[in-house]
Design a protein around this motif. Structure first.
Motif, PDB file in Angstrom:
ATOM      1  N   VAL A 136      -4.770   2.630 -14.451  1.00 32.48           N
ATOM      2  CA  VAL A 136      -4.632   1.166 -14.371  1.00 32.48           C
ATOM      3  C   VAL A 136      -3.598   0.845 -13.307  1.00 32.48           C
ATOM      4  O   VAL A 136      -2.463   1.324 -13.359  1.00 32.48           O
ATOM      5  CB  VAL A 136      -4.192   0.581 -15.732  1.00 32.48           C
ATOM      6  CG1 VAL A 136      -4.048  -0.940 -15.628  1.00 32.48           C
ATOM      7  CG2 VAL A 136      -5.191   0.949 -16.822  1.00 32.48           C
ATOM      8  N   GLU A 137      -3.983   0.051 -12.321  1.00 33.05           N
ATOM      9  CA  GLU A 137      -3.060  -0.287 -11.239  1.00 33.05           C
ATOM     10  C   GLU A 137      -1.938  -1.205 -11.717  1.00 33.05           C
ATOM     11  O   GLU A 137      -0.800  -1.088 -11.268  1.00 33.05           O
ATOM     12  CB  GLU A 137      -3.816  -0.941 -10.094  1.00 33.05           C
ATOM     13  CG  GLU A 137      -4.761   0.014  -9.360  1.00 33.05           C
ATOM     14  CD  GLU A 137      -5.535  -0.668  -8.256  1.00 33.05           C
ATOM     15  OE1 GLU A 137      -5.462  -1.919  -8.169  1.00 33.05           O
ATOM     16  OE2 GLU A 137      -6.208   0.040  -7.477  1.00 33.05           O
ATOM     17  N   ALA A 138      -2.245  -2.112 -12.622  1.00 36.12           N
ATOM     18  CA  ALA A 138      -1.238  -3.055 -13.120  1.00 36.12           C
ATOM     19  C   ALA A 138      -0.217  -2.321 -13.992  1.00 36.12           C
ATOM     20  O   ALA A 138      -0.538  -1.341 -14.651  1.00 36.12           O
ATOM     21  CB  ALA A 138      -1.911  -4.162 -13.924  1.00 36.12           C
ATOM     22  N   ASP A 139       0.995  -2.809 -13.977  1.00 33.14           N
ATOM     23  CA  ASP A 139       2.075  -2.214 -14.783  1.00 33.14           C
ATOM     24  C   ASP A 139       2.061  -2.862 -16.161  1.00 33.14           C
ATOM     25  O   ASP A 139       2.683  -3.897 -16.399  1.00 33.14           O
ATOM     26  CB  ASP A 139       3.421  -2.441 -14.089  1.00 33.14           C
ATOM     27  CG  ASP A 139       4.564  -1.744 -14.823  1.00 33.14           C
ATOM     28  OD1 ASP A 139       4.277  -0.880 -15.664  1.00 33.14           O
ATOM     29  OD2 ASP A 139       5.733  -2.088 -14.553  1.00 33.14           O
ATOM     30  N   LEU A 140       1.322  -2.232 -17.076  1.00 34.06           N
ATOM     31  CA  LEU A 140       1.133  -2.779 -18.419  1.00 34.06           C
ATOM     32  C   LEU A 140       1.542  -1.744 -19.458  1.00 34.06           C
ATOM     33  O   LEU A 140       1.482  -0.539 -19.203  1.00 34.06           O
ATOM     34  CB  LEU A 140      -0.332  -3.159 -18.642  1.00 34.06           C
ATOM     35  CG  LEU A 140      -0.873  -4.308 -17.790  1.00 34.06           C
ATOM     36  CD1 LEU A 140      -2.389  -4.364 -17.884  1.00 34.06           C
ATOM     37  CD2 LEU A 140      -0.269  -5.633 -18.240  1.00 34.06           C
ATOM     38  N   PRO A 141       1.924  -2.181 -20.646  1.00 31.74           N
ATOM     39  CA  PRO A 141       2.251  -1.218 -21.705  1.00 31.74           C
ATOM     40  C   PRO A 141       1.057  -0.335 -22.047  1.00 31.74           C
ATOM     41  O   PRO A 141      -0.077  -0.815 -22.153  1.00 31.74           O
ATOM     42  CB  PRO A 141       2.643  -2.106 -22.890  1.00 31.74           C
ATOM     43  CG  PRO A 141       3.018  -3.421 -22.283  1.00 31.74           C
ATOM     44  CD  PRO A 141       2.147  -3.574 -21.077  1.00 31.74           C
ATOM     45  N   ALA A 169      -6.186  -4.476 -24.971  1.00 28.54           N
ATOM     46  CA  ALA A 169      -6.832  -5.654 -24.383  1.00 28.54           C
ATOM     47  C   ALA A 169      -6.329  -5.910 -22.970  1.00 28.54           C
ATOM     48  O   ALA A 169      -7.117  -6.195 -22.058  1.00 28.54           O
ATOM     49  CB  ALA A 169      -6.592  -6.880 -25.262  1.00 28.54           C
ATOM     50  N   GLY A 170      -5.017  -5.820 -22.763  1.00 20.45           N
ATOM     51  CA  GLY A 170      -4.453  -6.071 -21.443  1.00 20.45           C
ATOM     52  C   GLY A 170      -4.927  -5.069 -20.412  1.00 20.45           C
ATOM     53  O   GLY A 170      -5.282  -5.433 -19.278  1.00 20.45           O
ATOM     54  N   LEU A 190      -8.567  -3.477 -15.855  1.00 17.23           N
ATOM     55  CA  LEU A 190      -9.612  -2.606 -15.309  1.00 17.23           C
ATOM     56  C   LEU A 190     -10.851  -3.404 -14.913  1.00 17.23           C
ATOM     57  O   LEU A 190     -11.559  -3.042 -13.963  1.00 17.23           O
ATOM     58  CB  LEU A 190      -9.981  -1.530 -16.326  1.00 17.23           C
ATOM     59  CG  LEU A 190      -8.923  -0.443 -16.548  1.00 17.23           C
ATOM     60  CD1 LEU A 190      -9.264   0.386 -17.781  1.00 17.23           C
ATOM     61  CD2 LEU A 190      -8.799   0.457 -15.322  1.00 17.23           C
ATOM     62  N   ALA A 191     -11.120  -4.487 -15.620  1.00 20.42           N
ATOM     63  CA  ALA A 191     -12.275  -5.322 -15.286  1.00 20.42           C
ATOM     64  C   ALA A 191     -12.153  -5.939 -13.898  1.00 20.42           C
ATOM     65  O   ALA A 191     -13.161  -6.204 -13.231  1.00 20.42           O
ATOM     66  CB  ALA A 191     -12.442  -6.421 -16.337  1.00 20.42           C
ATOM     67  N   THR A 192     -10.930  -6.169 -13.437  1.00 18.14           N
ATOM     68  CA  THR A 192     -10.722  -6.768 -12.114  1.00 18.14           C
ATOM     69  C   THR A 192     -10.464  -5.727 -11.026  1.00 18.14           C
ATOM     70  O   THR A 192     -10.461  -6.053  -9.846  1.00 18.14           O
ATOM     71  CB  THR A 192      -9.526  -7.739 -12.147  1.00 18.14           C
ATOM     72  OG1 THR A 192      -8.319  -7.009 -12.363  1.00 18.14           O
ATOM     73  CG2 THR A 192      -9.689  -8.769 -13.241  1.00 18.14           C
ATOM     74  N   GLN A 193     -10.269  -4.488 -11.401  1.00 21.23           N
ATOM     75  CA  GLN A 193      -9.837  -3.441 -10.474  1.00 21.23           C
ATOM     76  C   GLN A 193     -11.023  -2.876  -9.689  1.00 21.23           C
ATOM     77  O   GLN A 193     -12.131  -2.757 -10.209  1.00 21.23           O
ATOM     78  CB  GLN A 193      -9.168  -2.326 -11.284  1.00 21.23           C
ATOM     79  CG  GLN A 193      -8.362  -1.325 -10.496  1.00 21.23           C
ATOM     80  CD  GLN A 193      -7.534  -0.445 -11.428  1.00 21.23           C
ATOM     81  OE1 GLN A 193      -6.793  -0.954 -12.274  1.00 21.23           O
ATOM     82  NE2 GLN A 193      -7.664   0.861 -11.278  1.00 21.23           N
ATOM     83  N   ARG A 194     -10.763  -2.485  -8.440  1.00 16.36           N
ATOM     84  CA  ARG A 194     -11.788  -1.840  -7.619  1.00 16.36           C
ATOM     85  C   ARG A 194     -11.751  -0.334  -7.858  1.00 16.36           C
ATOM     86  O   ARG A 194     -10.686   0.271  -7.845  1.00 16.36           O
ATOM     87  CB  ARG A 194     -11.554  -2.136  -6.140  1.00 16.36           C
ATOM     88  CG  ARG A 194     -12.621  -1.531  -5.206  1.00 16.36           C
ATOM     89  CD  ARG A 194     -12.430  -1.975  -3.775  1.00 16.36           C
ATOM     90  NE  ARG A 194     -12.675  -3.405  -3.649  1.00 16.36           N
ATOM     91  CZ  ARG A 194     -13.877  -3.972  -3.537  1.00 16.36           C
ATOM     92  NH1 ARG A 194     -14.966  -3.191  -3.545  1.00 16.36           N
ATOM     93  NH2 ARG A 194     -14.012  -5.277  -3.427  1.00 16.36           N
ATOM     94  N   TYR A 251     -10.519   5.832 -20.177  1.00 18.36           N
ATOM     95  CA  TYR A 251     -11.731   5.970 -20.995  1.00 18.36           C
ATOM     96  C   TYR A 251     -11.581   5.182 -22.289  1.00 18.36           C
ATOM     97  O   TYR A 251     -12.511   4.502 -22.748  1.00 18.36           O
ATOM     98  CB  TYR A 251     -11.986   7.447 -21.296  1.00 18.36           C
ATOM     99  CG  TYR A 251     -13.063   7.684 -22.347  1.00 18.36           C
ATOM    100  CD1 TYR A 251     -14.378   7.905 -21.971  1.00 18.36           C
ATOM    101  CD2 TYR A 251     -12.759   7.684 -23.710  1.00 18.36           C
ATOM    102  CE1 TYR A 251     -15.371   8.120 -22.928  1.00 18.36           C
ATOM    103  CE2 TYR A 251     -13.747   7.892 -24.668  1.00 18.36           C
ATOM    104  CZ  TYR A 251     -15.037   8.108 -24.275  1.00 18.36           C
ATOM    105  OH  TYR A 251     -16.002   8.296 -25.224  1.00 18.36           O
ATOM    106  N   GLY A 252     -10.410   5.269 -22.894  1.00 17.49           N
ATOM    107  CA  GLY A 252     -10.183   4.595 -24.172  1.00 17.49           C
ATOM    108  C   GLY A 252     -10.182   3.089 -24.056  1.00 17.49           C
ATOM    109  O   GLY A 252     -10.777   2.391 -24.897  1.00 17.49           O
ATOM    110  N   TYR A 253      -9.532   2.563 -23.030  1.00 16.43           N
ATOM    111  CA  TYR A 253      -9.513   1.107 -22.857  1.00 16.43           C
ATOM    112  C   TYR A 253     -10.926   0.575 -22.614  1.00 16.43           C
ATOM    113  O   TYR A 253     -11.316  -0.465 -23.171  1.00 16.43           O
ATOM    114  CB  TYR A 253      -8.626   0.724 -21.672  1.00 16.43           C
ATOM    115  CG  TYR A 253      -7.197   1.212 -21.756  1.00 16.43           C
ATOM    116  CD1 TYR A 253      -6.462   1.103 -22.941  1.00 16.43           C
ATOM    117  CD2 TYR A 253      -6.573   1.779 -20.659  1.00 16.43           C
ATOM    118  CE1 TYR A 253      -5.160   1.554 -23.019  1.00 16.43           C
ATOM    119  CE2 TYR A 253      -5.256   2.224 -20.725  1.00 16.43           C
ATOM    120  CZ  TYR A 253      -4.557   2.121 -21.898  1.00 16.43           C
ATOM    121  OH  TYR A 253      -3.256   2.560 -21.964  1.00 16.43           O
TER     122      TYR A 253
END
Length: 348
Positions: free
Chosen positions: A106-111, A116-117, A122-126, A142-144
């Motif tokens: 995941v490119e975004a820095d998320l917990p 859900a986050g 990932l839905a917006t990621q290339r 895979y889990g998300y």
């Protein structure tokens, strides 16, 4: 089997268990060592399954496919419209489940525990590559992705579906606090490392983004928050007895034969584009590979777990097996499961 297990246990810090079930009959059920200081390992000792969780989730996905709720050949966006962005418009469910979608981190820095986050990110990621053209293990993503797909087609979280789909098995995704007393905390053996096939420093940086330090630093995996988070890539807990029964039941009719055949045929294979490890995947399941992950057999499916866990089925022999331990060892030096599966083959 007992002699082989005694040898494995003698070299293990902590405890371990090994179980083999065929057509509902227990062929071997062995355990020993300590779950934690001063507490002996028992048949009911729970362990974090790490990526052994993926095999449990693959079974849920197969059962949803059997019920007509999910089609591996369908576009992900059919179930999850927000996913159709940045080159993912035609991504198939099968590409997500066979680790070819190209979203290994995941490119975004998320917990890490935010299902859900991370799914929304990932839905917006290339993708890193054109989906379907390369295979690389999606350790956490895979889990998300699977969690969100399951939620979209059922309206429920995957952990809540387990009892209804799998029955009375002692496997938990979102482990309740009432079961914490049975848990064996995880420790790392000296020199523990991840991705032991990999030497390239650039791709090592990708691995670090993939795992977010989960396995090689800190002890987040021993916290109640980790066990409660319903991480479909690695957060389930279970016993060796339960996991062996699961894989025995899968081959004995829990998953309808045509669906199981599709889920356990080869959908992707080759040298992992990130980790340099030989891999073979079905739909969420690992398959027998060139390095003998599932023992001295030609046909097998299941899923291994970080640090030594090994859970799966030998269809030709009609059995399920599971090895659990609370001591993480590096893959290139850990021969415990291999020793037990070799002994099992000899017995048969």
């Amino acid at each position: 089997m007992r002699e082989a297990f005694d040898d494995v246990l003698a070299g293990t810090s902590g405890g371990a268990a090994f179980s083999v079930v065929r057509d509902g009959e227990v062929l071997a059920e062995l355990w020993g060592g300590s779950a934690r200081p001063g507490v002996a390992w028992t048949r009911d000792t729970l362990v974090v399954l790490f990526s052994g969780t993926k095999g449990v989730v693959a079974t849920v996905l197969a059962l949803l496919t059997a019920r007509g709720l999910l089609d591996p050949g369908e576009r992900v966006a059919t179930y999850w419209p927000e996913f159709a962005r940045n080159g993912k418009e035609d991504v198939r469910v099968s590409q997500v489940l066979s680790h070819t979608v190209g979203l290994p981190y995941v490119e975004a820095d998320l917990p890490t525990l935010d299902n859900a986050g991370n799914a929304a990110a990932l839905a917006t990621q290339r993708p890193l590559w054109t989906p379907g053209t390369r295979v690389a293990y999606h350790a956490l993503t895979y889990g998300y992705l699977a969690t969100e797909l399951i939620r979209r087609v059922t309206g429920r979280n995957v952990g809540a579906l387990l009892p209804g789909l799998l029955g009375d098995l002692d496997i938990h995704l979102g482990t309740p606090a009432a079961e914490d007393y049975r848990l064996a905390p995880v420790t790392r053996a000296p020199g523990y490392r991840i991705s032991t096939f990999l030497s390239d420093p650039e791709r090592r940086a990708i691995v670090e983004r993939m795992y977010r330090g989960l396995l090689d630093s800190g002890e987040a995996f021993n916290t109640p928050e980790y066990r409660r988070a319903e991480l479909a890539a690695g957060g389930a807990t279970g016993t060796a007895a339960a996991m062996a029964r699961l894989y025995d039941r899968i081959g004995s009719g829990l998953v309808p034969a045509p669906v199981l055949a599709e889920a356990t045929r080869e959908w992707s294979a080759g040298l992992d584009a990130v980790n340099d490890r030989p891999v073979r995947f079905g739909l969420g399941y690992e398959l027998a590979d060139p390095i003998g992950t599932y023992g001295p057999v030609e046909v097998a499916f299941g899923h291994s777990g970080a640090g030594g866990g090994r859970h799966g089925a030998w269809p030709a022999d009609g059995l399920g097996f599971s090895f659990t331990t609370n001591e993480l060892r590096a893959e290139d030096v850990d021969d415990r499961a291999a020793t037990l599966l070799a002994a099992l083959r000899t017995c048969l």
